[in-house]
Design an enzyme around this catalytic site. Structure first.
Site, short mmCIF file in Angstrom:
data_model
loop_
_atom_site.label_atom_id
_atom_site.label_comp_id
_atom_site.label_asym_id
_atom_site.label_seq_id
_atom_site.Cartn_x
_atom_site.Cartn_y
_atom_site.Cartn_z
N ALA A 8 0.79 -1.21 -0.01
CA ALA A 8 0.19 0.01 -0.07
C ALA A 8 0.72 1.42 0.06
CB ALA A 8 -0.98 -0.09 1.14
N GLY A 136 17.59 -1.61 10.41
CA GLY A 136 17.53 -1.93 11.81
C GLY A 136 18.28 -3.13 12.01
N HIS A 310 15.75 7.13 -32.78
CA HIS A 310 16.87 7.34 -33.82
C HIS A 310 18.01 8.08 -33.02
CE1 HIS A 310 13.23 9.98 -35.50
NE2 HIS A 310 13.85 10.44 -34.49
#
Length: 402
Positions: A8, A136, A310
């Site tokens: 989320a 951590g 190109h």
């Protein structure tokens, strides 16, 4: 067993690629991050997967619903992004019994997921990294987690939380007991530390793990998975084109005369390559892309609908969706002093650890003829780079650079 994928969050360190989509929809070797997670969980024996969605959820839901994964997948919306523990709590009413829980920004193996799922107690995947200060640090005692130290002051090798867990049903009661952090979020780390205090959290060392925390991590993951592809040509290869090594050419894609392709390379449906161009290893061209005459692309990801038509060079770069590079636009990927590329992310300089890194370009970006883009440049979505411009650093969204 059920599994929950936490997908989320906004992924702000991955902007501009996440400007309109979650981290789960970042491209890796012809697929998307969510695909690798779902396949790994299914291979580990998971039958039902809940994906917690929020930011950019429409793109994620649409993509997953189009796939045939072979498992029951459902979606739960986290209306406000209030932390990882809050995201897990959103799935309380759909999870049945113990379950696996996976952060939405990691890659892992099915074998490791199976090991974590195989126990009867709480478990957390851990791995060793060369610089623990970025994470951590996990303190271990025998095979258990003794504690987690957020932002440790020391540098050097250490053990970290890998972001994949075996949760028991009563985790939802533990989440209800924690308080918001200083950031105003409900952190799963607080729950894990409570479990660690009672020696109730097993540590499982992972054999494979990658985190997609910054845009260049996508290139690293892309390189890893591309090295294991098997070639399969279902599209059209014109006479005079050269295809070497493992190349996936999907139906509806065309390699024109004079093109030279060195695998591993993936060219997805509706794409057009050539004439007279050079595609180098670890390049993934997503649907409806174009690489035209006198173009060289090396170790890059070109997302859906983008055109490099190109006289262009693109090296070690990620090009977002629906971009167009004007004739003569060049993306440099190497400093003259050969030092690592440093990028500016959220106002801070970050050493990418890469000697070669081109540009990270958002979606719907246009460049004029002969634009020059320096190594490590980040360009926001919907930005226009004018003809002959020299650009570097981080450029925001919806800008016009002349």
């Amino acid at each position: 067993m059920d599994a929950v994928i936490l997908a989320a969050g906004k992924g702000t360190r991955l902007f501009p690629l996440t400007s309109d989509r979650p981290k789960s929809m970042l491209p890796i070797a012809g697929k998307y991050l969510i695909d690798y997670q779902v396949y790994a969980l299914i291979s580990a024996g998971v039958k039902r997967i809940t994906i917690v969605v929020g930011w950019g959820k429409d793109k994620l839901v649409k993509h997953v619903e189009k796939q045939n994964f072979g498992a029951k997948i459902r979606f739960i919306t986290q209306e406000e992004q209030l932390g990882t523990a809050h995201a897990i709590a959103c799935a309380e009413h759909v999870v049945d019994g113990d379950f696996l829980c996976v952060n939405g920004d990691i890659l892992f193996s099915s074998e490791d997921a199976k090991k974590i799922a195989g126990g009867k107690e709480y478990a957390m995947g851990v791995c060793t990294v060369p610089d623990v200060s970025k994470y951590g640090e996990v303190l271990l005692k025998d095979n258990n987690v003794a504690g987690i130290v957020e932002k440790p002051e020391r540098f050097g090798t250490g053990t970290i939380n890998a972001g994949i867990y075996r949760m028991k049903r009563d985790v939802f009661d533990l989440i209800r007991d924690i308080k918001p952090s200083q950031r105003g979020e409900y952190e799963i780390t607080d729950v894990l530390n409570r479990l660690a205090q009672t020696s109730a959290l097993n540590a499982v060392k992972l054999s494979f793990w990658m985190e997609i925390g910054y845009p260049w991590d996508i290139l690293k993951a892309n390189e890893y998975y591309m090295r294991n592809i098997e070639g399969k040509v279902e599209g059209v290869v014109e006479k005079g084109a050269t295809v070497k090594g493992p190349v996936v050419l999907e139906e509806g894609a065309v390699i024109k005369s004079g093109a030279y392709i060195e695998g591993p390379v993936i060219i997805k449906s509706g794409s057009e390559v050539g004439p007279n161009c050079y595609i180098r290893p670890c390049t993934a061209l997503y649907e409806r892309t174009k690489v035209g005459n006198a173009v060289e692309v090396k170790n890059s990801i070109v997302m859906t609908g983008s055109k490099i038509p190109h006289h262009n060079y693109v090296g070690d770069s990620i090009i977002g969706e629906d971009c167009n590079l004007g004739s003569g636009t060049k993306i440099a990927n190497l400093r003259l002093d050969n030092k690592n590329i440093v990028c500016s992310v959220k106002g801070k300089d970050v050493n990418t650890g890469r000697r070669k890194l081109g540009a990270i370009i958002g979606h719907n970006v246009k460049t004029g003829i002969n634009a020059c883009i320096y190594p490590g440049t980040i360009i926001g979505s919907n930005t226009v780079i004018g003809p002959g411009s020299h650009v570097f650093g981080t450029i925001g969204e919806n800008r016009i650079i002349q």
